[in-house]
Design a protein around this motif. Structure first.
Motif, short mmCIF file in Angstrom:
data_model
loop_
_atom_site.label_atom_id
_atom_site.label_comp_id
_atom_site.label_asym_id
_atom_site.label_seq_id
_atom_site.Cartn_x
_atom_site.Cartn_y
_atom_site.Cartn_z
N MET A 1 0.70 -1.55 0.15
CA MET A 1 -0.39 -0.08 -0.01
C MET A 1 1.53 1.40 0.42
N GLU A 2 2.17 0.99 0.15
CA GLU A 2 2.92 2.61 0.83
C GLU A 2 3.82 3.07 -0.53
N GLN A 3 3.20 1.52 -2.01
CA GLN A 3 3.51 2.64 -3.10
C GLN A 3 2.18 4.28 -2.95
N LEU A 4 1.33 4.18 -2.46
CA LEU A 4 0.17 4.77 -2.82
C LEU A 4 0.70 6.32 -1.85
N LYS A 5 1.60 6.64 -1.40
CA LYS A 5 1.90 7.62 -0.17
C LYS A 5 1.69 8.71 -0.48
N PRO A 6 2.74 8.93 -2.10
CA PRO A 6 2.52 9.90 -2.04
C PRO A 6 0.83 11.16 -2.27
N MET A 7 0.28 9.79 -2.31
CA MET A 7 -1.45 10.18 -2.32
C MET A 7 -1.31 11.48 -1.07
N VAL A 8 -1.26 10.58 -0.39
CA VAL A 8 -1.36 11.45 1.01
C VAL A 8 -0.95 12.30 1.54
N ARG A 9 0.52 13.00 0.78
CA ARG A 9 0.15 14.28 1.51
C ARG A 9 -0.06 15.71 0.52
N PHE A 10 -0.79 15.12 -0.62
CA PHE A 10 -2.24 16.33 -1.36
C PHE A 10 -3.38 15.26 -1.70
N HIS A 11 -3.31 15.20 -0.40
CA HIS A 11 -4.47 14.01 0.02
C HIS A 11 -6.05 15.52 -0.25
N LEU A 12 -7.06 14.44 -1.10
CA LEU A 12 -8.22 15.21 -0.92
C LEU A 12 -9.31 14.43 -1.31
N PRO A 13 -9.55 14.29 0.16
CA PRO A 13 -10.77 13.85 0.55
C PRO A 13 -12.33 13.97 -0.13
N PHE A 14 -13.35 12.45 0.02
CA PHE A 14 -14.57 12.65 -1.09
C PHE A 14 -14.49 13.20 -3.19
N ALA A 15 -13.25 12.98 -3.35
CA ALA A 15 -12.18 12.85 -4.50
C ALA A 15 -13.41 12.41 -5.21
N THR A 16 -13.49 13.13 -6.83
CA THR A 16 -14.32 12.25 -7.51
C THR A 16 -13.62 11.17 -8.42
N LEU A 17 -13.79 10.16 -9.06
CA LEU A 17 -13.21 9.12 -9.87
C LEU A 17 -12.66 9.93 -10.50
N GLU A 18 -13.47 11.11 -11.50
CA GLU A 18 -12.41 12.00 -12.80
C GLU A 18 -10.90 12.43 -11.77
N GLU A 19 -11.08 12.91 -10.45
CA GLU A 19 -9.78 13.87 -9.57
C GLU A 19 -9.13 12.75 -9.38
N THR A 20 -9.36 12.08 -8.84
CA THR A 20 -8.64 10.54 -8.69
C THR A 20 -8.02 10.33 -9.52
N ILE A 21 -8.43 9.83 -10.62
CA ILE A 21 -7.26 9.06 -12.13
C ILE A 21 -6.42 10.21 -12.22
N PHE A 22 -7.13 11.78 -11.91
CA PHE A 22 -5.69 12.62 -12.34
C PHE A 22 -4.38 12.58 -11.86
N ARG A 23 -4.84 12.45 -9.95
CA ARG A 23 -3.14 12.08 -9.39
C ARG A 23 -3.08 11.19 -9.25
N MET A 24 -3.96 10.04 -10.02
CA MET A 24 -3.16 8.68 -9.76
C MET A 24 -1.89 8.93 -10.43
N VAL A 25 -2.36 9.14 -12.60
CA VAL A 25 -1.67 9.58 -13.38
C VAL A 25 -0.55 10.03 -12.61
N SER A 26 -0.93 11.46 -12.63
CA SER A 26 -0.01 12.14 -11.93
C SER A 26 1.32 12.33 -10.90
N MET A 27 0.76 11.73 -10.06
CA MET A 27 1.90 10.94 -9.27
C MET A 27 2.88 9.66 -10.13
N HIS A 28 2.60 8.77 -10.61
CA HIS A 28 3.10 7.46 -11.16
C HIS A 28 4.05 8.59 -12.62
N LEU A 29 3.48 9.86 -12.97
CA LEU A 29 4.98 10.14 -13.97
C LEU A 29 5.50 10.87 -13.38
N VAL A 30 4.42 11.03 -12.27
CA VAL A 30 6.07 12.06 -11.17
C VAL A 30 7.13 10.73 -11.33
#
Length: 232
Positions: free
Chosen positions: A123-152
């Motif tokens: 699970m810690e592979q998703l840890k960068p998302m926590v620092r930029f935590h967005l509660p109640f995010a939509t699917l679109e917002e989550t995908i954008f953040r996840m893809v951004s995290m992956h490419l960074v």
């Protein structure tokens, strides 16, 4: 500035009662700083419905780190019903978020933080998302953040002289591993929960996570026009 990054979740119920969790994360590593623990229940033992892809050694980790950190939440919410209404307020160093929702939906993002920051190697592979935590995010917002995290992550790998993968195959592999943990952790919670609220919170989180790799390409195609100035 302290060495901790703090995220607070406050749940206000229709009768006026409030349950609050103050999470402290090490600012450098984003690892959860656990408070003093009383006696832990049996279902927190590492081998109790241990995840099929868990790499931890019982001799070093007698208890599942996620379960150990989540047990206090399970205890607090054991008498609630999944669809009870609740007002959720999330307080970070930078801003405050709030939403009126169901208990199970309000618990999902809290569970997501605990699962990601407790020391689970998957699970810690998703840890960068926590620092930029967005509660109640939509699917679109989550995908954008996840893809951004992956490419960074790929950029940082390249900067460190490691191989980089500029498609989304690596993100899909990460989510397959996360899905296995979610599935097996549901079995663990079923042995602990006296009602459905904690289990449903994880099921909701898992369903949302499974949609990310499936919907990523179509969502990125949808937002491509937003990048027109950068694609010329």
């Amino acid at each position: 500035m302290t060495n901790d990054y703090k995220i607070a979740y406050a749940y206000t119920f229709t009768d006026g009662s409030v349950i609050r969790f103050d999470l402290r994360l090490d600012r450098g590593t984003l690892s959860l700083v656990a408070g003093e623990r009383t006696e832990q229940p049996e279902w927190t033992l590492l081998q109790y419905h241990q995840c099929a892809n868990c790499p931890l050694d019982e001799s070093m980790y007698p208890r599942c780190p996620v379960a150990a950190n989540f047990s206090g939440v399970v205890e607090k919410f054991k008498d609630f019903v999944a669809h009870d209404r609740v007002g959720v307020t999330v307080i970070t160093d930078e801003r405050t978020y709030s939403k009126d929702t169901t208990v199970q939906m309000g618990l999902s993002p809290l569970l997501g933080i605990i699962m990601t920051t407790s020391g689970c190697p998957v699970m810690e592979q998703l840890k960068p998302m926590v620092r930029f935590h967005l509660p109640f995010a939509t699917l679109e917002e989550t995908i954008f953040r996840m893809v951004s995290m992956h490419l960074v992550a790929q950029y940082l790998r390249k900067q460190a002289g490691k191989s980089a993968e500029w498609n989304l195959d690596g993100l899909t592999r990460v989510y397959a591993q996360v899905a296995q943990v979610n599935k097996d952790f549901v079995d663990r919670l079923l042995g602990a929960a006296k009602n459905d609220v904690n289990v449903n919170a994880l099921v909701n989180l898992d369903a949302f996570a499974k949609m990310v790799p499936l919907a990523a390409d179509s969502m990125l195609e949808k937002i491509t026009p937003y990048f027109s100035a950068l694609l010329r």
